[in-house]
Design a protein around this motif. Structure first.
Motif, PDB file in Angstrom:
ATOM      1  N   VAL A 150     -14.580 111.408 106.159  1.00 50.54           N
ATOM      2  CA  VAL A 150     -14.882 112.415 105.138  1.00 50.54           C
ATOM      3  C   VAL A 150     -13.831 112.271 104.047  1.00 50.54           C
ATOM      4  CG1 VAL A 150     -15.053 114.862 104.610  1.00 50.54           C
ATOM      5  CG2 VAL A 150     -15.957 113.996 106.770  1.00 50.54           C
ATOM      6  N   SER A 151     -14.260 111.817 102.878  1.00 47.92           N
ATOM      7  CA  SER A 151     -13.316 111.603 101.781  1.00 47.92           C
ATOM      8  C   SER A 151     -13.010 112.897 101.033  1.00 47.92           C
ATOM      9  CB  SER A 151     -13.871 110.566 100.803  1.00 47.92           C
ATOM     10  OG  SER A 151     -14.177 109.364 101.463  1.00 47.92           O
ATOM     11  N   ALA A 152     -14.010 113.782 100.949  1.00 50.59           N
ATOM     12  CA  ALA A 152     -13.833 115.056 100.245  1.00 50.59           C
ATOM     13  C   ALA A 152     -15.028 115.945 100.570  1.00 50.59           C
ATOM     14  CB  ALA A 152     -13.719 114.848  98.734  1.00 50.59           C
ATOM     15  N   THR A 153     -14.885 117.215 100.309  1.00 48.94           N
ATOM     16  CA  THR A 153     -15.986 118.168 100.445  1.00 48.94           C
ATOM     17  C   THR A 153     -16.109 118.975  99.153  1.00 48.94           C
ATOM     18  OG1 THR A 153     -14.522 119.838 101.422  1.00 48.94           O
ATOM     19  CG2 THR A 153     -15.686 118.380 102.951  1.00 48.94           C
ATOM     20  N   GLN A 154     -17.212 119.707  99.033  1.00 48.22           N
ATOM     21  CA  GLN A 154     -17.463 120.578  97.874  1.00 48.22           C
ATOM     22  C   GLN A 154     -17.481 119.804  96.558  1.00 48.22           C
ATOM     23  OE1 GLN A 154     -14.603 123.796  98.165  1.00 48.22           O
ATOM     24  NE2 GLN A 154     -15.821 124.826  99.729  1.00 48.22           N
TER      25      GLN A 154
END
Length: 470
Positions: A192-196
Motif C-alpha cells: 500500500v503506497s498511500a490511501t485517500q
C-alpha cells in the motif's frame, strides 16, 4: 588355531556392516525429506496462502458491444455510398465473486454499453452474465450469473479503513486478456503506497483511492486487491502511466465504499443518494479572505431547503463545511462524492467554519432522494426502484407529473421514462440534475423518452432558467 568359527564371525561382521550402511542411507533419506519439506514450507509464504484463498473468486470478464461504422471520406468522395456497417468490439476485464449466489462486482467501464457479457470462473466454466445495476459515479457494476444451484467460490470482505501504509497487498486479475482461454488469473504483489488519494479520470472524480505499486495493467480493471489474509480490500480500477502500462502507480476503489454500492444496487438496482436539500458553492480565494479563512477549502452553504436534515443543526447560509464524518472536504465535487453514500438513521459528524471559527455539529439523514422537480421544466421525476425499472427497456427516470401550463404538457405524459438528453444517457436523477445544471439559456435540447415500449424524442428550447418550454 581353530578356524571353524571364521565363517560365523565373517557373517556377523557383514550383517553389522550392511545394517550400518542401511541405517546411514535411511538417515540420509530422512534428512533429505525433512530438508525438502522445510523448503516447501518456506515457499508457502503468506502471499502464496493469500493467493490460494482469494484467486478462485476472481473471474475473467469479456464484454462485447456492437458499434456502427460510417462511410469513409474516400467512399463518399467517389460516390461509393454504402449502408452503415456494424462490428463487434470486445472489452476484457476482471471481476470478483462477492457471494455464492453468483453476484460479481466489477468496474462499470468494463461492461459499459455491452450487448453480451461472458464470465469465466477459475475452474474454466463460462457463464453469460446479466447486469443487476451499476453506478457510473463510483465506476462500479454488479453482475449476476445463473449457477443452477451450484455454489461459487466467494471472496472474503476485508476492511479498507484499517489499511497501513507499507503493508503487503496482492493484485489479482486478467491483464491484457492473457487468461482468455485459461482461467488462471495473473497475480502481482506490492505494498500500500498511500490511501485517500484523489484522482479525476475522464471527468470521473474518485475520492479515497488506495494507491499501490503492485503491477496493475489494462485488463486488471474490476479485479481484486487483497491483503495478506486474502481478504478483499479494493477493486483495481485505474493506473497512472505515461506508457499505457504499469509504472508502479495503480489505484483501487476501497472495499468499504464498494460494499456500500453493492448493498444499494442489490436493494434498489442503483445508488440512490440521501435526501440532503442543500446547495453549496466553491470557496474561492477571494471568498476565503472575506470569510477570514486561511485557505480556500470546503464548500460554502448557499441554500438550505425547509426540509433539509441540517435545518436544525445550527448550520446557516454563509457557513463553510470543511469536514463530514471526519473526512476533509476539498471542494464541491468532493462534497457531492462524500455525501452520496452516507448512511441513513445514523449520526453524521460535521465540521464547519463561521467567521473564521471552527464549529462542530451532527445531523441524521432520514430518507433517500427518490423524487425531484427540476426548476422550469414543469414536470416531476422519480427514480424507479428495481421492480419498476423492469417494466422499461431502458434505464432512466420516470415522469410522475406534468403541469398543465408546462411547455412539455403536449409531449410528455405521466409514466414516460426519460433515458437520454442530447448525447448523455440519463441513468438516474443524479445524472439528470448534473445535465440540467449545465443547460444554458437559449439552448435547444433533445429529450429522449420511452412510452409503452416505443422510443420517442422531443426538442426543448430553454429561454431562461425559470421558463422552459418546447
Amino acid at each position: 588355531m581353530d578356524t571353524t568359527h571364521y565363517p560365523i564371525k565373517l557373517s556377523i561382521f557383514i550383517s553389522i556392516l550392511v545394517g550400518a550402511l542401511w541405517s546411514s542411507a535411511y538417515s540420509a533419506g530422512t534428512h533429505k525429506e525433512a530438508a525438502q519439506s522445510a523448503v516447501t514450507i518456506s515457499r508457502r509464504t503468506a502471499i502464496v496462502t493469500a493467493v490460494a484463498k482469494a484467486s478462485p473468486a476472481v473471474v475473467n470478464i469479456s464484454a462485447t458491444r456492437s458499434v456502427e461504422t460510417r462511410t469513409s471520406f474516400d467512399e463518399w468522395f467517389w460516390g461509393e455510398i454504402t449502408l452503415p456497417r456494424r462490428r463487434a468490439l470486445r472489452e476484457v476485464g476482471s471481476g470478483v465473486i462477492v457471494d455464492q449466489k453468483g453476484h460479481i462486482l466489477t468496474n462499470y467501464h468494463v461492461i459499459r454499453d455491452a450487448d453480451k457479457i461472458t464470465v469465466t470462473i477459475s475452474d474454466g466454466r463460462e457463464f453469460e452474465a446479466q447486469i443487476v445495476g451499476y453506478d457510473p459515479f463510483s465506476d462500479l457494476a454488479l453482475l449476476e450469473v445463473e449457477t443452477d444451484g451450484v455454489s461459487l467460490p466467494e471472496i472474503q470482505w476485508g476492511n479498507s479503513d484499517t489499511l497501513l501504509i507499507g503493508e503487503w497487498v496482492v493484485a489479482i486479475g486478467n491483464p491484457f486478456g492473457l487468461s482468455l482461454g485459461d482461467a488462471q488469473p495473473t497475480v502481482t504483489a506490492g505494498i500500500v503506497s498511500a490511501t485517500q488519494r484523489i484522482l479525476t479520470v475522464e471527468d470521473l472524480y474518485h475520492e479515497d483511492l488506495i494507491q499501490t505499486d503492485a503491477s496493475i495493467n489494462p485488463g486488471n480493471s474490476g479485479g481484486a486487491l487483497v491483503n495478506i489474509h486474502g481478504e478483499l480490500i479494493g477493486i483495481n480500477t485505474v493506473i497512472r502511466s505515461t506508457s499505457g502500462g504499469s509504472q508502479g502507480v495503480g489505484f483501487a476503489i476501497p472495499v468499504n465504499k464498494a460494499r456500500r454500492v453493492v448493498q444499494q444496487i442489490t436493494k434498489y438496482g442503483s445508488v440512490i443518494p440521501p435526501y440532503f436539500d442543500v446547495e453549496v458553492q466553491p470557496v474561492t480565494e477571494e471568498l476565503a479572505e472575506k470569510l477570514s479563512m486561511s485557505r480556500n477549502i470546503g464548500v460554502l452553504v448557499s441554500e438550505i431547503g425547509k426540509r433539509s436534515p441540517i435545518t436544525d443543526t445550527g448550520i446557516k447560509r454563509g457557513d463553510v463545511i470543511v469536514a463530514i464524518s471526519g473526512q476533509r472536504i476539498k471542494d464541491e465535487q468532493d462534497f457531492n462524492a462524500r455525501t452520496r453514500l452516507l448512511p441513513l438513521n445514523q449520526p453524521v459528524q460535521c465540521e464547519f467554519i463561521r467567521r473564521g471559527k471552527k464549529r462542530q455539529t451532527e445531523f441524521t439523514l432520514k430518507t433517500l432522494q427518490w423524487n425531484y422537480a427540476p426548476p422550469g421544466w414543469g414536470i416531476a421525476l422519480a427514480q424507479p426502484d428495481k421492480a419498476m425499472a423492469q417494466k422499461y427497456g431502458q434505464r432512466g427516470v420516470i415522469v410522475t407529473h406534468v403541469e398543465k401550463n408546462s411547455g412539455l404538457a403536449d409531449a410528455l405524459e405521466r409514466g414516460d421514462l426519460i433515458y437520454q438528453i442530447d448525447d448523455t444517457a440519463i441513468h438516474s436523477l443524479e445524472i439528470f440534475k448534473i445535465v440540467d445544471d449545465h443547460i444554458r439559456t437559449q439552448s435547444r435540447t433533445q429529450v429522449y423518452f420511452e412510452r409503452d415500449g416505443v422510443y420517442q424524442a422531443v426538442p426543448v428550447t430553454f429561454f431562461n432558467r425559470n421558463n422552459r418550454r418546447r
